[in-house]
Each structure stands twice: as structure tokens, then as C-alpha cells.
Design an enzyme around this catalytic site. Sequence first.
Site, PDB file in Angstrom:
ATOM      1  N   ASP A 108     -50.811 -13.795 -47.865  1.00 34.40           N
ATOM      2  CA  ASP A 108     -51.587 -12.794 -48.599  1.00 34.40           C
ATOM      3  C   ASP A 108     -50.901 -11.447 -48.377  1.00 34.40           C
ATOM      4  O   ASP A 108     -51.130 -10.754 -47.388  1.00 34.40           O
ATOM      5  CB  ASP A 108     -53.028 -12.774 -48.064  1.00 34.40           C
ATOM      6  CG  ASP A 108     -53.925 -11.817 -48.840  1.00 34.40           C
ATOM      7  OD1 ASP A 108     -53.392 -10.926 -49.524  1.00 34.40           O
ATOM      8  OD2 ASP A 108     -55.155 -11.955 -48.738  1.00 34.40           O
ATOM      9  N   GLY A 129     -58.657 -11.509 -32.069  1.00 31.92           N
ATOM     10  CA  GLY A 129     -58.443 -12.585 -33.036  1.00 31.92           C
ATOM     11  C   GLY A 129     -57.037 -12.561 -33.566  1.00 31.92           C
ATOM     12  O   GLY A 129     -56.798 -12.489 -34.774  1.00 31.92           O
ATOM     13  N   GLU A 165     -57.998  -8.195 -37.757  1.00 24.82           N
ATOM     14  CA  GLU A 165     -58.251  -8.589 -39.134  1.00 24.82           C
ATOM     15  C   GLU A 165     -59.522  -9.439 -39.060  1.00 24.82           C
ATOM     16  O   GLU A 165     -59.470 -10.662 -38.970  1.00 24.82           O
ATOM     17  CB  GLU A 165     -57.065  -9.364 -39.707  1.00 24.82           C
ATOM     18  CG  GLU A 165     -57.108  -9.491 -41.221  1.00 24.82           C
ATOM     19  CD  GLU A 165     -57.904 -10.690 -41.688  1.00 24.82           C
ATOM     20  OE1 GLU A 165     -59.160 -10.601 -41.675  1.00 24.82           O
ATOM     21  OE2 GLU A 165     -57.304 -11.698 -42.055  1.00 24.82           O
ATOM     22  N   GLU A 168     -69.306 -14.567 -42.114  1.00 27.02           N
ATOM     23  CA  GLU A 168     -68.465 -15.216 -41.095  1.00 27.02           C
ATOM     24  C   GLU A 168     -67.344 -14.286 -40.628  1.00 27.02           C
ATOM     25  O   GLU A 168     -66.220 -14.715 -40.388  1.00 27.02           O
ATOM     26  CB  GLU A 168     -67.883 -16.532 -41.622  1.00 27.02           C
ATOM     27  CG  GLU A 168     -68.922 -17.631 -41.763  1.00 27.02           C
ATOM     28  CD  GLU A 168     -68.305 -18.991 -42.044  1.00 27.02           C
ATOM     29  OE1 GLU A 168     -67.089 -19.051 -42.300  1.00 27.02           O
ATOM     30  OE2 GLU A 168     -69.038 -19.986 -41.980  1.00 27.02           O
ATOM     31  N   HIS A 170     -56.732 -13.467 -50.420  1.00 26.92           N
ATOM     32  CA  HIS A 170     -57.338 -14.753 -50.053  1.00 26.92           C
ATOM     33  C   HIS A 170     -58.854 -14.652 -49.918  1.00 26.92           C
ATOM     34  O   HIS A 170     -59.546 -15.662 -49.863  1.00 26.92           O
ATOM     35  CB  HIS A 170     -56.719 -15.283 -48.757  1.00 26.92           C
ATOM     36  CG  HIS A 170     -57.193 -14.609 -47.512  1.00 26.92           C
ATOM     37  ND1 HIS A 170     -56.706 -13.387 -47.086  1.00 26.92           N
ATOM     38  CD2 HIS A 170     -58.112 -14.980 -46.589  1.00 26.92           C
ATOM     39  CE1 HIS A 170     -57.307 -13.043 -45.967  1.00 26.92           C
ATOM     40  NE2 HIS A 170     -58.170 -13.987 -45.639  1.00 26.92           N
TER      41      HIS A 170
END
Length: 485
Positions: A224, A251, A317, A326, A467
Site C-alpha cells: 500500500d 505494533g 500504524e 479493530e 488497503h
Amino acid sequence: MLTDGDGAADEMPELSDEEDNEEDEEQWQWMEEDSQPVTCLFCHRSLSSVAATLQHCTAEHQVNLVDVIRKHSLDDYGYIKMINFIRSTKCDASCLTGLPDAPLPWESEDFLRPVLQDDPLLQTDPEELCSSEGSCPSSGPNPHDALLQRAQAAEERARRSEEAMARAMDDLHKLKLLAQGLVLNAETSKSGNLGAVAELREDEDEAYFSSYGHYGIHEEMLKDKVRTESYRDFMYRNPEVFREKVVLDVGCGTGILSMFAARAGAKKVIAVDQSEIIYQAMDIVRSNQLEDKITLIKGRIEDIKLPVEKVDIIISEWMGYFLLFESMLDSVLYARDLYLADGGSVYPDLCNISLAAVGDTQKHQERIAFWDDVYGFNMGCMKKAVVPEAVVEVVKAETLISESTVIQTFDCNSVCLSELEFASDFCLKITNTTECTAIVGYFDIFFDKGCSNKVMFSTGPQVTKTHWKQTVFLLEKPVSVQAER
């Protein structure tokens, strides 16, 4: 060394349709062609071949294994079990001479497991042994049945070899993970050094993180360009923000943002991820010679302890569909409140959520009106279940029938967790007289605080798709709208 089934270490004897009346000398010569050291079944002596081992057992231990095979009509399985029984129990040779016809002490399937790796005796066909001194009972009356029996036995051995290979490959994968884990722990134990990777944690939240161990998700995100290049441009175009700073990547996935930060001048980057992708990130960091700057920690940010008291920058991100679905923003806010130093910043720092009206009667027909007549049956009651479900898809820009309106803006440096649940009234300026069939939602992201070169990107339908696509809220019935003048 592991090989595939065709090159397994235990080569399968070839099935033979030759007559079993060859001379003894030819049979012994066949067994010695591929001679390799063989350990005696009853002592520690090593012999030069299978033939020499059988002769040694007869001469030194007064037991003729060929006679034992014939007496009990041992097939391939029985022979293999007998060899493994003798090796595992270390029984005396004399115990084989007085055995009853049944049951035999090696009946258990456990004796199919080799005691010695690559045991030459297990690679020897018992029929070949019998034929060296005459016909084996199992091959005398009906050679076709004997050949079929040998083929079935060979097929079963092949099946077991395939299963063993699958188990071995699984074990190899587990050992790789274990070895990587040991390396991680060893490196972070060095005094006065954060190391390349920090300690592993076992208490994993599988409900959320397991999907991020699949490589396809990370490939999609990396490809992406809108997303990835925006993060890259923010860091590379604002090196003064990162120079000599300690950065936390929440993350981290494959570690791409951590590596951007390191290349932008960060003094130290601590990358945290709960999923199994952390192991690949470790290899990626080393492949790019950044292990002296990037420390990787496996675990949830809420459960681990960072090797520093405070960080200057938090990058992540974290965005989900429609920004908050989510998403990992709650974890980012936790890290901010616990680790961010005074004057530090979370990036991206600003984000907003926008809505617009959509007029796409074809899509509405496919998704909603469809239930009115399903192969001649009325399933209209399904609309009540379908309509509340948002649809994630790419919306064509030409189907937009209003201007966009921002319904919520967040500053990640100050927003509270409770503010992430909200209700908002909104008004849309209609630009086309038609029927409104849905409302589309999307978000915009901004890298703003302290940046001399500000960067932003949008996930709206008017720009290059990402995405995240867009989130569509279908109306149960289309609503007629008039363009404002």
C-alpha cells in the site's frame, strides 16, 4: 540432514520379480555391494557388512537369524520389529532359540521405531536373507502373493516415512522458533546494552494478534504505497524530528517504520509486536545492519516492560477500517501515557473521520433489493440483518452525490480513551439530484506537530485507494435527494 521422501536416508529396498533361486555366493555379494559398518545385535562389535554380521551372530552367539525368520514366517514388519526388539531390550541371543510360535515378544507396534539411526539391518529385505539359503516360506507357495505382500509392506513403510518427515519438518520449525527465542533472550541480557531483541512473552492475546502472524497481511500493507510512502516521507523529510531521539514503534510488524526512523537519525528504536512476525522482523533488521539501533520486543505493550523509562517519539500504524474498527489506538494511548516524555509526540498526531452520500442503485440492488426475490422466494426479512452490517469496499468517486463532511477529529497527543466512543450529528451538502443509497465513511491522517514538511494522506474515494478502502453504510430504502443551489 533432512531430505524429501525420494531422498530419505532410509532407502526403500526395490521390489524384485527375479527368481529366488540364485546361488548363495551371489546373495552375499549383493549384500556387500553397499556395505557399511553394522553393529552386532548382541554385542558392541562393529562388522563390515550385513552378511558379516549374520555370520558373526551364527558363529559367536549361536543364533541364526535366517532360521528365526523362517521359523516364525516373519514378513517385513515382523523382521523390523524383531531387529528393534533385540536392540531395545538387549536380550541374550539364547532367548531367540526357544520362542513359542505365538505370541512373539515383538508384537507391539512400538518396535517399528528404529533404535539405531540408519540401521543397515533395517534396510535389508528379509526375503533376500531367506533366499540366500533357500526359499522363504512366505514366498514358496505363491510368489505373486509374496510380491503383493512386499509391495504392501513397502507402501506402508513409505507412508510412515512421509508421516515421519512431516513431523520432522514441524519439529524443525519449532526448533527454529526456539533457537530464535534463545538468541533474543541472550542478546538482551548483555549489561548496559539494549540489544537487538528483548525478552519473549508467553501470554499472547490470540483473538487479535494471531492474524498478524500471517505474511500476506504484511505484504498487503507494505504494498500500500499511499500508507507506506506517507510514513517514509514524514520521517525522511523531517530528520530534525528524529535526530538523536529514542523512538517507540507500537505494533511494528516487519519493522519497516522502525527502519525508517533509524535511517532518519533516531538514536534508538524500540519495536514491539505481539505476533509471530517479530521473528521475521528480527532477521530483517539484521539483514539491513540496523541491529545496533533497533531493539525488538515480543509481547503486548500493556504487558511488557520497556528497557527505557521514557521515549521521545511514538510511531504506529494503528488505524483500522473506518479508523477505529479493530484499531490499535487504545494500545498507542496506553504507551503514550506510560512512556512518552514531556515534549514528545505521537505520530501520526492528527486524524479525522469523514462521511459522504452515495447514489449507486446498482450496488443497492445487489446488496439490499436482492433479498426481495431470491430464486422466487421472499427473503425480505434478511434486510434487517444485512443493513446494520457495514461493508468495506472501494467506492467509485463518480457515485458520490454530496460534499464530504468531517464528523470527528482526534489529536493522538491528547485524546482520551473514553473519547473514542462518540455520537455526532452531521449534515451533507447534496451535489446531485438522485437517490441516496448509502453513506460512505473514510479517514484522513496527518503528520503535523513540529514538522517543517507536513505530510498527510486520505483513504477517501476521491484519491488513490488504500488497503483500508472505504466503509459503506447501506440504507434499507433509497432516499430521494435534491442538489443544493
